[in-house]
Design an enzyme around this catalytic site. Sequence first.
Site, short mmCIF file in Angstrom:
data_model
loop_
_atom_site.label_atom_id
_atom_site.label_comp_id
_atom_site.label_asym_id
_atom_site.label_seq_id
_atom_site.Cartn_x
_atom_site.Cartn_y
_atom_site.Cartn_z
CD GLU A 39 -2.91 -0.73 2.15
OE1 GLU A 39 -3.97 -0.37 1.97
OE2 GLU A 39 -2.80 -0.69 3.02
CG HIS A 41 -2.19 2.47 6.43
ND1 HIS A 41 -3.89 3.48 6.12
CD2 HIS A 41 -2.55 2.12 5.79
CE1 HIS A 41 -4.25 2.23 5.89
NE2 HIS A 41 -3.48 1.38 5.92
CG HIS A 55 -5.01 -1.02 9.28
ND1 HIS A 55 -4.46 -2.64 8.99
CD2 HIS A 55 -4.98 -0.60 7.92
CE1 HIS A 55 -3.51 -2.12 8.00
NE2 HIS A 55 -3.87 -1.18 7.37
CG HIS A 105 -8.37 -0.41 5.36
ND1 HIS A 105 -7.76 0.02 3.50
CD2 HIS A 105 -6.72 -0.32 5.98
CE1 HIS A 105 -6.25 -0.02 3.48
NE2 HIS A 105 -5.92 -0.80 4.70
#
Length: 317
Positions: free
Chosen positions: A91, A110, A112, A211
């Site tokens: 990603e 990023h 989760h 996500h």
Amino acid sequence: MADARSALLKASKPPTKELFSTLITANHILHYHNVVDAYGHISVRNPQDSNTFFISKSLAPALVSNRDDLEEYRVSDASPVNPDAPKGYAERFIHSEIYKRYKGVNSVIHSHSEAVLPYSIGSTPLRPVFHMGGVMGAQVPIYDIALHYKSSDQLHSMLVTNEHLGAGLANGFHPSTYMSKTANLVKNFVTSATAQEVPYPSHPTVLMRGHGFTCIGETIEEAVYRALFTCQNARVQTTSLLMQGTFNIGLVGERFGGGEKETGPAKHEDIKYLSDREAKDAWTANQAHVERPWKLWCAEVENSSLYQNDLGPPRGA
């Protein structure tokens, strides 16, 4: 001509050791505070060449420890500068497309985070509920990847694994229109983005349906600050919503259990959110003190046996 020569001279100089040391420590801080686990990542734009960025190889953030663990990628297509580079994050397009879209963004995270994730799939919007939460923005858009798949996407895996999916996410940081589920909810589903080029987007944090979330910063330290307090705001908001829901149920029970004659709607009270002005001004005030928690966070990971930074503590730690 002079500008081109200056750019070439700057690009020929390697980034400082402090940049890589800071990036390694940032990986550790994000893990220590449960923003990331084995998954999730942070990157930094190359200060010597804005057309590339650095991010860990395919490693759990807690295990990043030296310069060799960090790889350089091109902003243009997320390809590695080193043709013999080992496996990288699938990603990394999240990072490349944000850097491509916004010249003023220098770090991307990023995550989760389980604290934030419920707000990406339910009808309750994530909003600042205390002054430290202003850093995530007054409104947090939601990127729904289902709206961005193309026929060429063989897997609808929820992962941002190519340029057009990454571009859709990047556009969500500066949307022009939204889609709202009901009139009482924040208009939070990104449907389109302005074509106007801006150096820095209007929303520094974007949720990703089913996500997690992605946030940005002008520096590594700012991005880390934003990620940590986004998660903290989510935890406080969830607790407040649960408490307020219990209170409202109690009111309904009192009213109907007590046999009240009134037949109108039962009173419903909501929690108090920060106004757009309060969220903006809270971050303006706190922005001047980002170094205070950064020093604490650096000390926490430096004194934990799990984390190793072969380059030493970052400047300002």
